[in-house]
Design a protein around this motif. Sequence first.
Motif, mmCIF file in Angstrom:
data_model
loop_
_atom_site.group_PDB
_atom_site.id
_atom_site.type_symbol
_atom_site.label_atom_id
_atom_site.label_comp_id
_atom_site.label_asym_id
_atom_site.label_seq_id
_atom_site.Cartn_x
_atom_site.Cartn_y
_atom_site.Cartn_z
ATOM 1 N N MET A 98 0.852 -1.192 0.000
ATOM 2 C CA MET A 98 0.000 0.000 0.000
ATOM 3 C C MET A 98 0.888 1.242 0.000
ATOM 4 O O MET A 98 1.827 1.345 0.784
ATOM 5 N N ILE A 99 0.594 2.164 -0.893
ATOM 6 C CA ILE A 99 1.319 3.431 -0.990
ATOM 7 C C ILE A 99 0.347 4.551 -0.675
ATOM 8 O O ILE A 99 -0.775 4.580 -1.195
ATOM 9 N N GLY A 100 0.760 5.479 0.162
ATOM 10 C CA GLY A 100 -0.039 6.654 0.467
ATOM 11 C C GLY A 100 0.800 7.905 0.300
ATOM 12 O O GLY A 100 1.953 7.951 0.735
ATOM 13 N N LEU A 101 0.263 8.902 -0.354
ATOM 14 C CA LEU A 101 0.954 10.175 -0.576
ATOM 15 C C LEU A 101 -0.020 11.287 -0.215
ATOM 16 O O LEU A 101 -1.083 11.402 -0.833
ATOM 17 N N ILE A 102 0.318 12.071 0.805
ATOM 18 C CA ILE A 102 -0.549 13.183 1.196
ATOM 19 C C ILE A 102 0.240 14.488 1.127
ATOM 20 O O ILE A 102 1.471 14.481 1.161
ATOM 21 N N TYR A 103 -0.499 15.581 1.020
ATOM 22 C CA TYR A 103 0.138 16.893 0.988
ATOM 23 C C TYR A 103 -0.693 17.880 1.783
ATOM 24 O O TYR A 103 -1.887 17.677 2.022
ATOM 25 N N LYS A 104 -0.035 18.948 2.189
ATOM 26 C CA LYS A 104 -0.706 20.034 2.901
ATOM 27 C C LYS A 104 -0.240 21.330 2.270
ATOM 28 O O LYS A 104 0.964 21.570 2.125
ATOM 29 N N ARG A 105 -1.204 22.151 1.862
ATOM 30 C CA ARG A 105 -0.862 23.423 1.210
ATOM 31 C C ARG A 105 -0.296 24.383 2.256
ATOM 32 O O ARG A 105 -1.043 25.012 3.009
ATOM 33 N N GLU A 106 1.021 24.427 2.315
ATOM 34 C CA GLU A 106 1.764 25.326 3.196
ATOM 35 C C GLU A 106 3.164 25.457 2.610
ATOM 36 O O GLU A 106 3.624 24.568 1.899
ATOM 37 N N GLN A 107 3.830 26.564 2.885
ATOM 38 C CA GLN A 107 5.170 26.743 2.344
ATOM 39 C C GLN A 107 6.091 25.657 2.876
ATOM 40 O O GLN A 107 6.003 25.263 4.033
ATOM 41 N N CYS A 108 6.977 25.194 1.993
ATOM 42 C CA CYS A 108 7.871 24.099 2.338
ATOM 43 C C CYS A 108 9.206 24.310 1.627
ATOM 44 O O CYS A 108 9.231 24.711 0.471
ATOM 45 N N SER A 109 10.284 24.028 2.325
ATOM 46 C CA SER A 109 11.620 24.069 1.732
ATOM 47 C C SER A 109 12.188 22.660 1.782
ATOM 48 O O SER A 109 12.047 21.966 2.792
ATOM 49 N N ASP A 110 12.844 22.244 0.702
ATOM 50 C CA ASP A 110 13.346 20.876 0.648
ATOM 51 C C ASP A 110 14.599 20.641 1.486
ATOM 52 O O ASP A 110 15.079 19.529 1.598
ATOM 53 N N GLY A 111 15.179 21.679 2.080
ATOM 54 C CA GLY A 111 16.340 21.518 2.932
ATOM 55 C C GLY A 111 17.666 21.482 2.193
ATOM 56 O O GLY A 111 18.717 21.570 2.807
ATOM 57 N N MET A 112 17.623 21.324 0.883
ATOM 58 C CA MET A 112 18.863 21.252 0.100
ATOM 59 C C MET A 112 19.044 22.473 -0.806
ATOM 60 O O MET A 112 20.144 22.736 -1.252
ATOM 61 N N SER A 113 17.987 23.185 -1.074
ATOM 62 C CA SER A 113 18.066 24.341 -1.962
ATOM 63 C C SER A 113 17.297 25.493 -1.318
ATOM 64 O O SER A 113 16.684 25.338 -0.268
ATOM 65 N N ASP A 114 17.346 26.618 -1.958
ATOM 66 C CA ASP A 114 16.578 27.769 -1.465
ATOM 67 C C ASP A 114 15.171 27.798 -2.032
ATOM 68 O O ASP A 114 14.437 28.746 -1.811
ATOM 69 N N ARG A 115 14.800 26.782 -2.746
ATOM 70 C CA ARG A 115 13.486 26.755 -3.388
ATOM 71 C C ARG A 115 12.389 26.573 -2.352
ATOM 72 O O ARG A 115 12.502 25.763 -1.440
ATOM 73 N N VAL A 116 11.314 27.335 -2.531
ATOM 74 C CA VAL A 116 10.153 27.223 -1.660
ATOM 75 C C VAL A 116 9.015 26.624 -2.473
ATOM 76 O O VAL A 116 8.717 27.073 -3.577
#
Length: 139
Positions: A98-116
């Motif tokens: 079973m695979i589950g993928l959820i998301y929440k609309r909020e700002q997020c940074s991947d921790g490796m780049s400056d991309r938001v």
Amino acid sequence: MRSRTALLPALTVALLAACSGKPAPPPDTAKPRAAPAKPAPALRAIGTEPGWLAEVDAGPKPKMRLQLDYGLRKMELSIVIENEHKDGYVGVTDDGTMIGLIYKREQCSDGMSDRVYAASAALWDGHKMYQGCAEVASP
């Protein structure tokens, strides 16, 4: 193999022209047509430590593609449904995981780049939880 396939139409025209007694038209020298652009996914999520990527197609019968553990594990799920809260997707791999993928609309940074990113994401593969960020298509 591709060059043989490209020569078949020109050869066919030349043979037909030879049989009819008319001169053959010049071969088509136009560049091959590019494949149609792939539509943007409904959801594209990424994460680091370990690196992972998940893409879910848009449309009524979406597919999900996963690359987990820095790309060492790759999966494609052909039966995927949007969850009841309309904030993620669930599916089952060929081996029954079973695979589950959820998301929440909020700002997020991947921790490796400056991309938001516009959303945070979490992926569960039946064994392990992956955290990351996501790009979500507008409804």
